[in-house]
Design an enzyme around this catalytic site. Structure first.
Site, PDB file in Angstrom:
ATOM      1  N   GLY B  72       0.821  -1.210   0.000  1.00  0.00           N
ATOM      2  CA  GLY B  72       0.000   0.000   0.000  1.00  0.00           C
ATOM      3  C   GLY B  72       0.851   1.254   0.000  1.00  0.00           C
ATOM      4  O   GLY B  72       0.543   2.244  -0.676  1.00  0.00           O
ATOM      5  N   THR B  73       1.939   1.206   0.737  1.00  0.00           N
ATOM      6  CA  THR B  73       2.829   2.358   0.825  1.00  0.00           C
ATOM      7  C   THR B  73       3.369   2.734  -0.551  1.00  0.00           C
ATOM      8  O   THR B  73       3.426   3.910  -0.918  1.00  0.00           O
ATOM      9  CB  THR B  73       3.998   2.040   1.781  1.00  0.00           C
ATOM     10  OG1 THR B  73       3.455   1.671   3.053  1.00  0.00           O
ATOM     11  CG2 THR B  73       4.923   3.221   1.946  1.00  0.00           C
ATOM     12  N   ASN B 152      -7.019   4.668   9.709  1.00  0.00           N
ATOM     13  CA  ASN B 152      -6.649   3.391  10.303  1.00  0.00           C
ATOM     14  C   ASN B 152      -6.797   3.358  11.823  1.00  0.00           C
ATOM     15  O   ASN B 152      -6.996   2.315  12.404  1.00  0.00           O
ATOM     16  CB  ASN B 152      -5.214   3.033   9.907  1.00  0.00           C
ATOM     17  CG  ASN B 152      -4.267   4.205   9.994  1.00  0.00           C
ATOM     18  OD1 ASN B 152      -4.526   5.276   9.443  1.00  0.00           O
ATOM     19  ND2 ASN B 152      -3.170   4.022  10.703  1.00  0.00           N
ATOM     20  N   GLN B 180      -7.556   1.000   4.245  1.00  0.00           N
ATOM     21  CA  GLN B 180      -8.424   0.473   5.295  1.00  0.00           C
ATOM     22  C   GLN B 180      -9.872   0.318   4.829  1.00  0.00           C
ATOM     23  O   GLN B 180     -10.678  -0.280   5.540  1.00  0.00           O
ATOM     24  CB  GLN B 180      -8.385   1.400   6.526  1.00  0.00           C
ATOM     25  CG  GLN B 180      -7.048   1.416   7.243  1.00  0.00           C
ATOM     26  CD  GLN B 180      -6.731   0.103   7.941  1.00  0.00           C
ATOM     27  OE1 GLN B 180      -7.571  -0.772   8.100  1.00  0.00           O
ATOM     28  NE2 GLN B 180      -5.475  -0.053   8.364  1.00  0.00           N
ATOM     29  N   CYS B 326       4.135   5.055  24.036  1.00  0.00           N
ATOM     30  CA  CYS B 326       5.058   4.077  24.579  1.00  0.00           C
ATOM     31  C   CYS B 326       5.184   2.834  23.724  1.00  0.00           C
ATOM     32  O   CYS B 326       6.196   2.164  23.754  1.00  0.00           O
ATOM     33  CB  CYS B 326       4.632   3.680  25.971  1.00  0.00           C
ATOM     34  SG  CYS B 326       4.964   4.971  27.150  1.00  0.00           S
TER      35      CYS B 326
HETATM   36  C1  LIG Z   1      -4.255   3.893   5.886  1.00  0.00           C
HETATM   37  C2  LIG Z   1      -3.051   3.078   5.531  1.00  0.00           C
HETATM   38  N1  LIG Z   1      -2.292   3.420   4.479  1.00  0.00           N
HETATM   39  C3  LIG Z   1      -1.211   2.715   4.116  1.00  0.00           C
HETATM   40  C4  LIG Z   1      -0.816   1.598   4.813  1.00  0.00           C
HETATM   41  C5  LIG Z   1       0.426   0.885   4.391  1.00  0.00           C
HETATM   42  O1  LIG Z   1       0.149  -0.301   3.715  1.00  0.00           O
HETATM   43  P1  LIG Z   1       1.314  -1.370   3.492  1.00  0.00           P
HETATM   44  O2  LIG Z   1       1.577  -1.940   4.829  1.00  0.00           O
HETATM   45  O3  LIG Z   1       0.768  -2.382   2.550  1.00  0.00           O
HETATM   46  O4  LIG Z   1       2.457  -0.661   2.922  1.00  0.00           O
HETATM   47  C6  LIG Z   1      -1.566   1.205   5.927  1.00  0.00           C
HETATM   48  C7  LIG Z   1      -1.179   0.015   6.709  1.00  0.00           C
HETATM   49  O5  LIG Z   1      -0.572   0.059   7.767  1.00  0.00           O
HETATM   50  C8  LIG Z   1      -2.693   1.965   6.306  1.00  0.00           C
HETATM   51  O6  LIG Z   1      -3.420   1.641   7.375  1.00  0.00           O
END
Ligand SMILES: Cc1ncc(COP(=O)(O)O)c(C=O)c1O
Ligand code: FES
Lengths: 311, 400
Positions: B72-73, B152, B180, B326
């Protein structure tokens, strides 16, 4: 999640001395809810002997903050106030079998609370808010005095460490410049006192030394040259080192590890970590702990070098 | 007691049916989809099928609108970087203060390294976007607006359709991080104004390390990773066939379970949430109860710190997560809760429970059983909690 030692877990899941001492004659409060952790330490001191007869705490904070608070109360009960003041945050961390670097500020909080409680017992108006020099970090209430103690007690030489031990700069970071200046000043003072090697000292904006430069001018070589004459004979030194290691061994063994003296060469102390210590993420903390203890005992800076097993 | 997993916004269990579908593509049909021989051709066919499965979940019309990515990133990064290149003369980004680091860290770098101006639109105490500020920030210099579909941490849903229209009025592209939302919210992208959308497989029972960027037909895309001609040259690198095929099956399963997600899973979440609020005083739901994902509940417990709660929950076999400082190592509570100005007394004690179709009523009952005791234990240690009514009455949970 964090790699907490079994001791930390034990002291979090079954903390000792939680609660209030109604007629405490020393109370120290540090931290704030906004900062994410806070500790109220209550001690009962026998005024005739100056001995701490009981200690209790209330803590708002993460698992290691609760464990550190509990450990602190265990460490100080039975000690005189003067003895208790000799404790550093490293002792709290050691007692717990080490803390993750990011969590060292929990032990610093315990140490600061103890100082506050003792000051309160002695009728001094020690206040969290910055009797001692300027307030450096507003977000976490870190003043010069607290920063200096944390830097000196733990040989901090980077901004990252300062954040880990005191949290200063970790929020809005508007204090970054002032804290950098303070760290540079404190490190410089430590260098001139001979407790810190000049090459390790923090210099704002400086690049880290290259590997080659570091190798060429290893601080160890310098420390063992005649310019820094050793005050102890080699035999004395070895004996002192053995003593310190014997003292520390139960803590390490509690974690399923061990530590053995391999060699002493000038100010270099070679040790071999074994068992759980070897792969432990906290190995560097352990080494640092041993190093600090040795430096205190020998009264001179030493460098502890872990050597791999089988050497 | 079987472990109770309530951290599905962090990642989900890969559905065994997904694993079954993937396995042959490691050992038997291991070919490279680009090859001419049968080994490759079969894989190519399977990937085409998987793409159609994903299209069905998203409601897209054209197969080339989907570009597979490594996560996703990557999809998020690709969307913003591409827009800055294709939108000539436009050098600004409009986004929100509550995005995932996949957007925020990239924006911070773009500001520093490329002199891009980034507008971070704030939210109110329920996490709703400041629409006036959004409108004002859009302009002739905006290359792209990027607002997440669902948050998220709180589960808050954003009105992406309206946001996309507003962006288009300013001549800007609109991207949404729907990592999400996919699989939890019905989507019909062929009727949507959204230009680009990011998704990630591991949030809906596909494996980690596979994602996709939806790019509306006609929207220009500049590749971030150059090399071979895979994905029509828009994302080079030999296709991750097993994962793409797994993602397809997961998408199909998500589509068939979408109603369940919004009925049964939602009911479980509501039962968990109301049960906790009934049993525990000084607890508040963060986020917008009216517009939220059906699976997420973020509850802030006052006067205690999240890590302690998680450690004790874990001991009771329950997995959840926290935006507390934390646990993240950041020393600061979550940027989302801070943007919402959740009071500090509560922000440090915020716990996120995120469910999935695999959760059962017993899971929820177990949490309801152990949670009050956990909160009581920790409050018993807290210097800020005086069981007396003084503190209690001084605080009324409010969304004002
Ligand atoms: C809103 C959102 N965007 C992007 C990501 C990143 O996705 P990925 O872990 O597949 O890179 C996440 C996951 O943690 C997420 O919750
Ligand atoms: S003043 Fe130090 S972090 Fe904000």
């Amino acid at each position: 999640m964090w790699e907490y030692s079994d001791k930390v877990k034990e002291y979090f899941f079954n903390p000792k001395n939680v609660g209030v001492i109604e007629d405490a004659n020393g109370v120290g409060e540090v931290g704030a809810i906004a900062c994410g952790d806070a500790l109220k330490l209550m001690i009962q001191v026998d005024p005739d002997t100056d001995r701490i007869t009981s200690a209790r705490f209330q803590t708002f904070g993460c698992g290691s903050a609760i464990a550190s608070s509990s450990a602190l109360t265990e460490i100080i009960v039975g000690k005189t106030v003067d003895e208790a003041l000799k404790i550093t945050n490293q002792d709290i961390a050691d007692f717990l079998g080490g803390l993750p670097p990011e969590k060292m500020h929990c032990s610093v909080m315990g140490y600061e609370a103890l100082r506050a409680a003792v000051a309160n017992y002695r009728g001094e108006t020690w206040e969290d808010d910055h009797e001692e020099g300027a307030l450096l970090c507003k977000c976490f209430g870190v003043d010069e005095g607290m920063l200096e103690r944390a830097v000196r007690n733990n040989n901090l030489t980077s901004m990252e460490q300062v954040a880990q031990y005191t949290k200063a700069t970790a929020s809005c970071s508007t204090c970054a410049e002032t804290v950098e200046e303070a760290l540079e000043r404190i490190n410089a003072a430590m260098v001139s006192e001979g407790v810190l090697d000049a090459r390790d000292a923090f210099v704002a904006g400086a690049l880290p030394p290259t590997r080659r430069a570091a190798r060429k001018t290893s601080p160890l070589v310098e420390l063992s040259t005649p310019t820094a004459p050793a005050r102890l004979t080699t035999v004395q030194r070895i004996r002192a080192v053995e003593e310190v290691l014997t003292e520390l061994r139960p803590v390490l063994q509690g974690d399923g590890g061990d530590c053995e003296l391999v060699d002493v060469d000038g100010n270099k102390v070679m040790v071999r970590l074994s068992g759980a210590c070897v792969n432990c993420q906290l190995a560097s903390v352990t080494v640092q702990g041993i190093q600090q203890r040795l430096a205190e005992r020998l009264g001179e800076p030493v460098r502890v070098i872990p050597v791999p097993a089988g050497h | 007691m079987k472990p109770v997993y309530l951290d599905n916004n962090a990642t989900t269990r890969v559905d065994p049916r997904v694993v079954d579908a993937m396995l042959p593509y490691f050992t038997e049909q291991f070919g490279n989809a680009s090859s001419i021989h049968a080994f490759g051709a079969d894989v190519g066919t399977a990937i085409r099928h998987a793409r159609r499965q994903l299209q069905a979940l998203l409601g897209t019309e054209f197969d080339h609108e989907i570009v597979y990515t490594g996560c996703g990133t990557e999809a998020d990064n690709m969307a913003l970087l591409s827009a800055l290149e294709t939108q000539a003369g436009r050098n600004e980004i409009v986004t929100s203060a509550v995005e995932h680091p996949a957007i925020l860290a990239l924006c911070a770098w773009l500001e520093k390294a490329r002199g891009v101006k980034v507008h971070y639109i704030g939210v109110d105490s329920r996490g709703r976007l400041d629409m006036d500020a959004y409108r004002k920030a859009l302009g002739p210099r905006t290359a792209i607006a990027s607002i997440m579909w669902a948050n998220n941490e709180t589960g808050n849903l954003f009105d992406v359709e309206t946001l996309a229209e507003l962006a288009h009025e300013a001549g800007a592209l609109f991207h949404t991080d729907a990592v999400q939302a996919v699989g939890k919210v019905p989507m019909d992208l062929k009727t949507s104004e959204i230009d680009m959308l990011s998704l990630s497989g591991h949030k809906f029972h596909a494996p980690k390390g596979i994602g996709a960027l939806y790019v509306r037909r006609g929207v220009r895309l500049r590749p971030m990773i150059r090399g071979g001609h895979q994905e029509r040259g828009r994302r080079a690198g030999t296709e991750n066939a097993p994962s793409i095929i797994g993602l397809g099956v997961a998408a199909e399963l998500a589509r068939t379970h979408l109603d369940e997600e919004n009925t049964r899973v939602r009911a479980l979440r509501d039962r968990l949430e109301s049960g906790l609020l009934q049993r525990i005083s000084h607890a508040m739901v963060t986020g917008d109860p009216e517009r939220r994902l059906p699976n997420t509940s973020n509850i802030a417990f006052e006067y205690i710190e999240g890590e302690g709660i998680l450690l004790l929950l874990n001991k009771a076999g329950i997995a959840a997560s926290s935006g507390s400082a934390c646990t993240s190592g950041s020393l600061e509570p979550s940027h989302v809760l801070r943007a919402m100005k959740v009071p500090y007394t509560a922000a440090h004690g915020a716990i996120r429970f995120s469910l999935s179709r695999e959760n059962t009523p017993e899971d929820v009952e177990h949490v309801l059983e152990v949670m009050p005791g956990i909160v009581e234990t920790l409050r018993g240690m807290s210097p800020f909690w005086d069981g007396a009514s003084a503190t209690r009455s001084a605080f009324t949970p409010s969304y004002a």
